[in-house]
Design a protein around this motif. Structure first.
Motif, PDB file in Angstrom:
ATOM      1  N   PRO B  11       0.773  -1.130   0.022  1.00  0.00           N
ATOM      2  CA  PRO B  11      -0.091   0.119  -0.155  1.00  0.00           C
ATOM      3  C   PRO B  11       0.832   1.351  -0.032  1.00  0.00           C
ATOM      4  CG  PRO B  11      -0.268  -1.133   2.051  1.00  0.00           C
ATOM      5  CD  PRO B  11       0.518  -2.069   1.213  1.00  0.00           C
ATOM      6  N   GLY B  12       0.423   2.274  -0.574  1.00  0.00           N
ATOM      7  CA  GLY B  12       1.253   3.433  -0.843  1.00  0.00           C
ATOM      8  C   GLY B  12       1.024   4.172   0.450  1.00  0.00           C
ATOM      9  N   THR B  13       1.963   5.297   0.528  1.00  0.00           N
ATOM     10  CA  THR B  13       1.707   6.169   1.662  1.00  0.00           C
ATOM     11  C   THR B  13       0.356   6.842   1.932  1.00  0.00           C
ATOM     12  OG1 THR B  13       3.953   7.389   1.213  1.00  0.00           O
ATOM     13  CG2 THR B  13       2.592   8.441   2.594  1.00  0.00           C
ATOM     14  N   ARG B  14      -0.186   6.967   0.772  1.00  0.00           N
ATOM     15  CA  ARG B  14      -1.646   7.837   1.017  1.00  0.00           C
ATOM     16  C   ARG B  14      -2.694   6.771   1.693  1.00  0.00           C
ATOM     17  NH1 ARG B  14      -6.284  11.238  -1.139  1.00  0.00           N
ATOM     18  NH2 ARG B  14      -7.928   9.697  -0.658  1.00  0.00           N
ATOM     19  N   ASP B  15      -2.454   5.274   1.300  1.00  0.00           N
ATOM     20  CA  ASP B  15      -3.448   4.379   1.843  1.00  0.00           C
ATOM     21  C   ASP B  15      -3.280   4.035   3.093  1.00  0.00           C
ATOM     22  OD1 ASP B  15      -5.073   4.128  -0.452  1.00  0.00           O
ATOM     23  OD2 ASP B  15      -4.377   1.915  -0.874  1.00  0.00           O
ATOM     24  N   ARG B  16      -1.773   4.152   3.633  1.00  0.00           N
ATOM     25  CA  ARG B  16      -1.307   3.960   4.894  1.00  0.00           C
ATOM     26  C   ARG B  16      -2.037   5.060   6.011  1.00  0.00           C
ATOM     27  NH1 ARG B  16       3.763   3.440   2.977  1.00  0.00           N
ATOM     28  NH2 ARG B  16       4.454   4.907   4.309  1.00  0.00           N
ATOM     29  N   VAL B  17      -1.746   6.160   5.349  1.00  0.00           N
ATOM     30  CA  VAL B  17      -2.294   7.395   6.110  1.00  0.00           C
ATOM     31  C   VAL B  17      -3.846   7.274   6.451  1.00  0.00           C
ATOM     32  CG1 VAL B  17      -2.689   9.849   6.196  1.00  0.00           C
ATOM     33  CG2 VAL B  17      -0.525   8.926   5.648  1.00  0.00           C
ATOM     34  N   VAL B  18      -4.495   6.846   5.493  1.00  0.00           N
ATOM     35  CA  VAL B  18      -6.243   6.995   5.652  1.00  0.00           C
ATOM     36  C   VAL B  18      -6.334   5.643   6.531  1.00  0.00           C
ATOM     37  CG1 VAL B  18      -8.083   6.194   4.434  1.00  0.00           C
ATOM     38  CG2 VAL B  18      -6.601   7.873   3.478  1.00  0.00           C
ATOM     39  N   ARG B  19      -5.688   4.641   6.295  1.00  0.00           N
ATOM     40  CA  ARG B  19      -5.914   3.323   7.409  1.00  0.00           C
ATOM     41  C   ARG B  19      -5.723   3.456   8.757  1.00  0.00           C
ATOM     42  NH1 ARG B  19      -5.966  -1.153   3.143  1.00  0.00           N
ATOM     43  NH2 ARG B  19      -3.702  -0.903   2.392  1.00  0.00           N
ATOM     44  N   ALA B  20      -4.700   4.548   8.759  1.00  0.00           N
ATOM     45  CA  ALA B  20      -4.390   4.529  10.185  1.00  0.00           C
ATOM     46  C   ALA B  20      -5.211   5.724  10.733  1.00  0.00           C
ATOM     47  CB  ALA B  20      -2.858   5.406  10.284  1.00  0.00           C
ATOM     48  N   ALA B  21      -5.666   6.622  10.040  1.00  0.00           N
ATOM     49  CA  ALA B  21      -6.633   7.624  10.568  1.00  0.00           C
ATOM     50  C   ALA B  21      -7.664   7.098  10.872  1.00  0.00           C
ATOM     51  CB  ALA B  21      -6.657   8.855   9.481  1.00  0.00           C
ATOM     52  N   SER B  22      -8.396   6.018  10.063  1.00  0.00           N
ATOM     53  CA  SER B  22      -9.449   5.476  10.104  1.00  0.00           C
ATOM     54  C   SER B  22      -9.600   4.429  11.632  1.00  0.00           C
ATOM     55  CB  SER B  22      -9.944   4.548   9.171  1.00  0.00           C
ATOM     56  OG  SER B  22     -11.147   3.923   9.237  1.00  0.00           O
ATOM     57  N   LEU B  23      -8.444   3.906  11.838  1.00  0.00           N
ATOM     58  CA  LEU B  23      -8.271   3.173  12.948  1.00  0.00           C
ATOM     59  C   LEU B  23      -7.981   3.690  14.221  1.00  0.00           C
ATOM     60  CD1 LEU B  23      -8.183   0.195  13.984  1.00  0.00           C
ATOM     61  CD2 LEU B  23      -5.681   0.314  13.733  1.00  0.00           C
ATOM     62  N   LEU B  24      -7.464   4.778  14.149  1.00  0.00           N
ATOM     63  CA  LEU B  24      -7.154   5.594  15.325  1.00  0.00           C
ATOM     64  C   LEU B  24      -8.482   6.337  15.527  1.00  0.00           C
ATOM     65  CD1 LEU B  24      -3.438   6.937  14.865  1.00  0.00           C
ATOM     66  CD2 LEU B  24      -4.365   5.495  16.512  1.00  0.00           C
ATOM     67  N   MET B  25      -9.200   7.162  14.708  1.00  0.00           N
ATOM     68  CA  MET B  25     -10.185   7.930  15.053  1.00  0.00           C
ATOM     69  C   MET B  25     -11.568   6.865  15.543  1.00  0.00           C
ATOM     70  SD  MET B  25     -10.393  10.965  12.251  1.00  0.00           S
ATOM     71  CE  MET B  25      -9.306  12.208  12.112  1.00  0.00           C
ATOM     72  N   GLN B  26     -11.568   5.462  14.960  1.00  0.00           N
ATOM     73  CA  GLN B  26     -12.524   4.771  15.534  1.00  0.00           C
ATOM     74  C   GLN B  26     -12.519   4.428  16.844  1.00  0.00           C
ATOM     75  OE1 GLN B  26     -11.550   0.828  14.000  1.00  0.00           O
ATOM     76  NE2 GLN B  26     -13.580   0.117  14.342  1.00  0.00           N
ATOM     77  N   ARG B  27     -11.085   4.492  17.628  1.00  0.00           N
ATOM     78  CA  ARG B  27     -10.813   4.219  18.829  1.00  0.00           C
ATOM     79  C   ARG B  27     -10.993   5.401  19.587  1.00  0.00           C
ATOM     80  NH1 ARG B  27      -5.946  -0.057  17.961  1.00  0.00           N
ATOM     81  NH2 ARG B  27      -7.164  -1.817  17.307  1.00  0.00           N
ATOM     82  N   GLN B  28     -10.325   6.637  19.157  1.00  0.00           N
ATOM     83  CA  GLN B  28     -10.036   7.644  20.239  1.00  0.00           C
ATOM     84  C   GLN B  28     -10.935   8.825  19.676  1.00  0.00           C
ATOM     85  OE1 GLN B  28      -6.002   8.116  19.149  1.00  0.00           O
ATOM     86  NE2 GLN B  28      -5.443   6.435  20.468  1.00  0.00           N
ATOM     87  N   GLY B  29     -11.710   8.712  18.582  1.00  0.00           N
ATOM     88  CA  GLY B  29     -12.375   9.888  18.218  1.00  0.00           C
ATOM     89  C   GLY B  29     -11.668  10.994  17.438  1.00  0.00           C
ATOM     90  N   TYR B  30     -12.383  11.934  17.105  1.00  0.00           N
ATOM     91  CA  TYR B  30     -12.037  12.959  16.164  1.00  0.00           C
ATOM     92  C   TYR B  30     -10.884  13.845  17.005  1.00  0.00           C
ATOM     93  CZ  TYR B  30     -11.657  16.990  12.924  1.00  0.00           C
ATOM     94  OH  TYR B  30     -10.952  18.022  12.089  1.00  0.00           O
TER      95      TYR B  30
END
Lengths: 197, 197
Positions: B11-30
DNA sequence: GTCTATAATAGGATAGAC
DNA sequence: GTCTATCCTATTATAGAC
């Protein structure tokens, strides 16, 4: 006795702080709400907030969730007490929830969910307070279902689903900015309960 | 075509960033998730994050919600496609959700709800993305119900309640740290659907 | 109990070299 | 596209006068 419990007339500083914290965290979440903002909204100074809540933001969040717990429990008890038929009571409650949501421009949803979700797994005190709230609401529904003639085991399972559906419908209504999920939930919960007596 | 869509391999950088953002916000909120934390988790630099998301945190949150939207839609489609009977499909889905929750120690709930709730009313872009997600999921359920012989009007209303109940049960399971709400929801949704054919 | 000031840290966002 | 350094502001929490 310094009247920690309730103060219908001229709420004290502590009460104002808890109320402000509950409302703001309900709308903005735990991390999104600052202690300074809470103090300002409650017309209290930062020193007063830390005087009543030396445990800081976490202790404040627990008190805010417990406040939301009582708030929703009262709405639930009122609806359940006003109707003999549980289905009618849930319909009335869904109307109340829908009115509260649209009146606040879809800002005021469940007073516990937003705070609890944003801290899931990383703040045991807050998580425990939220779990107690859900359990209390579920027991209120369970008792009502048993009183209406539903068996003990069915009533317990159904209470789980009633609370889940109410919470989910309020959530979906808030996200979709529509009353539809709540009206559908009321209708279908009535149909579901009709199978159990 | 710079392959923005999918990249199963490396996965490219953009994908990794989106995935990390999705996972972290899912757990910790915006509000509870920092851009620096996202960059670190995605093994990207702060400059890269702002290169792909010049709109900053809000644009990143929209992409994260859209990612969660696709994620849940895939799980839903898979379950619906694997069973002729909608009730059986929902039971299987609830099992999947319960497994995901307990495997993550009750941290990974709905990938859209936490982010959406914490920004309700104050971030129209994020709210719209979340509303689209709920609508997409609802349509998937509605089509399945119609295909199983339920009338158009009933199917639409029922789809609302199915999504509400699934969301609420996952929420209740996460808060209560118990699979019980999800197993009860699966059972009762099956009973409810049995009334409509 | 209330108030102000401040310490210590972390947040989002930008600039510019490479 | 990637990296580092940095600006500016906001945050939680504390200290101590009143």
């Amino acid at each position: 006795m310094t009247s920690q419990t309730k103060a219908a007339d001229a709420p004290g500083t502590r009460d104002r702080v808890v109320r402000a914290a509950s409302l703001l965290m309900q709308r903005q979440g735990y991390a999104g709400t600052g202690i300074k903002q809470i103090a300002q909204e409650a017309r209290a100074t930062l020193g007063s907030v830390y005087h009543f809540f030396p445990g800081g933001k976490q202790e404040l969040a627990v008190a805010a969730i417990q406040h939301g717990d009582r708030e929703f429990a009262e709405a639930l008890s009122e609806a359940l007490g006003a109707h003999d038929d549980p289905a009618e009571a849930l319909t009335a409650l869904c109307r109340t929830l829908a009115d509260g949501l649209s009146a606040s421009d879809w800002a005021d949803g469940c007073p516990v969910t937003t705070t609890a979700l944003g801290t899931a797994g990383r703040a045991p005190d807050i998580q425990a307070a939220a779990a107690e709230a859900f359990a209390r609401w579920r027991e209120l529904v369970e008792q009502k279902l048993r009183a209406s003639g539903i068996g003990a085991h069915d009533a317990r399972d159904l209470a789980h689903t009633v609370i889940s559906t109410l919470e989910g419908a309020e959530l979906a209504a808030q996200v979709s900015r529509s009353e539809r999920p709540l009206t559908a939930a009321a209708h279908h919960l009535g149909r579901l309960l009709s199978l159990y007596r």
